[in-house]
Design a protein around this motif. Structure first.
Motif, PDB file in Angstrom:
ATOM      1  N   MET A 249      -6.446 -70.625 -56.537  1.00 36.67           N
ATOM      2  CA  MET A 249      -7.585 -70.062 -57.237  1.00 36.67           C
ATOM      3  C   MET A 249      -8.847 -70.896 -57.017  1.00 36.67           C
ATOM      4  SD  MET A 249      -7.544 -67.291 -58.860  1.00 36.67           S
ATOM      5  CE  MET A 249      -6.320 -66.187 -58.193  1.00 36.67           C
ATOM      6  N   VAL A 254     -12.908 -69.781 -57.630  1.00 35.86           N
ATOM      7  CA  VAL A 254     -12.919 -69.124 -58.933  1.00 35.86           C
ATOM      8  C   VAL A 254     -13.948 -69.731 -59.885  1.00 35.86           C
ATOM      9  CG1 VAL A 254     -11.105 -70.576 -59.974  1.00 35.86           C
ATOM     10  CG2 VAL A 254     -11.394 -68.190 -60.735  1.00 35.86           C
ATOM     11  N   THR A 261     -10.990 -63.179 -59.006  1.00 36.27           N
ATOM     12  CA  THR A 261     -10.447 -63.628 -57.731  1.00 36.27           C
ATOM     13  C   THR A 261      -8.978 -63.251 -57.660  1.00 36.27           C
ATOM     14  OG1 THR A 261     -12.003 -65.464 -57.674  1.00 36.27           O
ATOM     15  CG2 THR A 261     -10.077 -65.622 -56.250  1.00 36.27           C
ATOM     16  N   ALA A 272     -10.104 -65.154 -63.489  1.00 35.16           N
ATOM     17  CA  ALA A 272     -11.555 -65.304 -63.594  1.00 35.16           C
ATOM     18  C   ALA A 272     -11.828 -66.504 -64.484  1.00 35.16           C
ATOM     19  CB  ALA A 272     -12.200 -64.049 -64.174  1.00 35.16           C
ATOM     20  N   LEU A 312      -9.583 -70.501 -67.428  1.00 39.38           N
ATOM     21  CA  LEU A 312      -9.193 -69.494 -66.463  1.00 39.38           C
ATOM     22  C   LEU A 312      -8.289 -68.488 -67.153  1.00 39.38           C
ATOM     23  CD1 LEU A 312      -8.376 -71.567 -63.243  1.00 39.38           C
ATOM     24  CD2 LEU A 312     -10.558 -70.610 -63.997  1.00 39.38           C
TER      25      LEU A 312
END
Length: 525
Positions: A249, A254, A261, A272, A312
């Motif tokens: 990621m 990201v 992503t 994200a 995240l």
């Protein structure tokens, strides 16, 4: 600046050199021998896999030293005794703790506690509960739980577990052990108590997890046999790193924050970055854990990002590229080119697939087996192959929808990874993503993400300064994307087929439930 990045995947271990500008050189690959079919991990082989790939790069480069070494590995964990010996190590595809995961999920639901993610058997807490029920003496002797990557880091720096930070922030969050305040989840304690375990047995494990640090932290210096076998000078910094999905990621940028992503590979990951406003003591440099409420009800996880006050949100599917590779490996025999699926029209002539042949994870967390439905005598391997490709895309589209619901500022869609390199497959993915769609050319994102961690760690300075470097590297990656046009007719066709698949997938998950197969094949696969 040059860093050696090593990635231990489920089937292949790769390594390469990266410059400060994230230019890659001397990519090498070898089979991963450490991960067994049942998800258990041979720890000695794990280290050997990393060294074999890394040494091949150094021999190929023949350029002397590097400035840092960094390792990623598949999601999983190892249980360590106080003496430093390893009790057990298991990867994400070890399903033995499915019953314990179900017990914990029910306990969280009863208590109203917030797990921060769907409760699956790949997490640490279900494994600890399994030990409490089946091997209580082993649980009582466990001193620490670290990631599979951390086992390699430990060997590289030549020390016992206490010689390095316990693990990175991502592994801490995926343990399902600590609540946002850093205390052990009440639901976990309740279930362990029912299994006859005392809360005290978890204290050293929880303490180790509470010391987790960001992946762009220097863990120690390369030492001993690992330095000799890699052909790298002793004393070279070894960076903490993270698991492969997390590293990928970051390798896809990201942290730039402008897109959801999606990294497509053996499994698919969609995430994200989101800003958070946790009510923490301002003197604390980094949040102890993600804030609540989390998006767990959407089948998603919320993890602390490696940069302060950022999180995240997203998740990892069950097997996707792995299911496709399995099909091709078993049914693409002599006389087949492997391209026959391209001649099959969209919809695979009515064949439907639930593609999680290794069990479904995000966003559904249903079904432990794959399902192929709708077969007739007029169908062949090509129809099933196309149905797997389409089902992977459908499931990924559901995951992206759910991420978009909790990360509305991530307006773009970025597809990257090895599964995004075939234009025909990419066209299917693009047809299912609304709005702007872009592709990242790099197909070695885990290696690139780990290299980003190492470059930021070598920048030195304060945590904030290293965070700034990591975000700047993410923006560098975003500058290497290209927009992908989508034909309106293809988008319309797949919109119809996607709706058709969604109406039927729940029934396929019912068929795929492991309980339906009890006593048939001798247990869980």
């Amino acid at each position: 600046m040059t860093v050696l990045s090593i990635d231990i995947g489920t089937s292949r271990t790769k390594a390469a050199l990266y410059s400060e500008a994230l230019d890659r050189a001397h990519l090498r690959s070898c089979p991963t021998r450490a991960v067994l079919a049942d998800g258990t991990v041979d720890t000695a082989a794990l280290v050997n896999d990393a060294i074999e790939a890394g040494a091949a790069v150094m021999e190929d480069a023949a350029s002397g030293g590097v400035d840092a070494v960094v390792v990623s590995a598949i999601m999983g964990h190892a249980l360590i005794a106080g003496s430093g010996s390893v009790f057990s190590a298991r990867a994400w595809n070890d399903r033995r703790c499915a019953a314990e995961a179900a017990r914990l999920a029910a306990a969280f639901a009863r208590s109203g506690g917030e797990p921060g993610r769907p409760v699956g058997p790949e997490l640490l807490a279900p494994h600890l509960l399994w030990l409490a029920r089946h091997q209580p003496d082993t649980l009582a002797a466990v001193d620490r739980a670290i990631g599979l990557k951390d086992l390699v880091v430990r060997e590289f720096v030549g020390g016992a577990p206490g010689a390095t930070p316990s693990t990175d922030l991502s592994h801490r969050d995926y343990a399902l052990l600590l609540d946002p305040a850093g205390a052990i989840h009440g639901a976990v304690l309740d279930e362990l108590g029912k299994a006859g375990a005392r809360a005290a047995v978890l204290a050293p494990i929880a303490e180790g997890l509470s010391k987790a640090r960001a992946a762009h932290t220097v863990a120690g210096a390369l030492a001993g046999p690992a330095a000799d076998r890699l052909g790298i000078a002793a004393g070279t910094p070894v960076v903490l790193g993270s698991s492969d999905g997390t590293a990928a990621m970051y390798g896809a940028g990201v942290l730039a924050g402008d897109a959801i992503t999606v990294v497509s590979g053996t499994t698919d990951v969609a995430m994200a970055s989101v800003d958070a406003m946790p009510e923490n003591d301002p003197a604390v440099e980094r949040p102890a854990a993600p804030p609540v409420p989390s998006p767990a009800e959407e089948g998603l996880s919320l993890n602390a990002a490696m940069t302060a006050d950022t999180f995240l949100v997203g998740g990892s599917t069950g097997s996707s590229g792995a299911s496709l590779s399995w099909w091709r490996g078993n049914f693409s025999g002599p006389g087949r080119s492997g391209d026959e699926w391209r001649a099959v029209p969209p919809g695979a002539r009515g064949v439907l697939v639930a593609p999680g042949f290794g069990g479904e994870r995000a966003p559904f967390y249903r079904g432990h087996r794959g399902v192929v439905s709708g077969l007739t005598l007029r169908h062949g391997p090509a129809e099933v192959e196309r149905a797997i490709i389409e089902a992977n895309a459908y499931r990924r589209a559901v995951l992206v929808e759910r991420v978009a619901g909790v990360a509305p500022t991530a307006s773009g869609r970025l597809l990257a990874g090895g599964g995004a390199q075939d234009p025909a497959i990419e066209a299917i993915h693009a047809a299912l993503f609304p709005g702007e769609y872009a592709r990242l050319e790099d197909d070695q994102l885990t290696l690139a993400g780990s290299a980003m961690f190492a470059i930021a760690a070598l920048d030195g300075g304060t945590t904030k300064e290293r965070d700034v470097t990591l975000v700047a590297l993410a923006r560098t990656v975003r500058g290497r994307t290209a927009p992908v046009p989508v034909e309106a007719s293809l988008r319309e066709e797949y919109g119809r087929l996607f709706a058709w698949w969604r109406e039927r997938v729940d029934a396929m998950f019912d068929v795929a439930d492991e309980s339906a197969y009890a006593g048939i094949d001798g247990g869980q696969l």
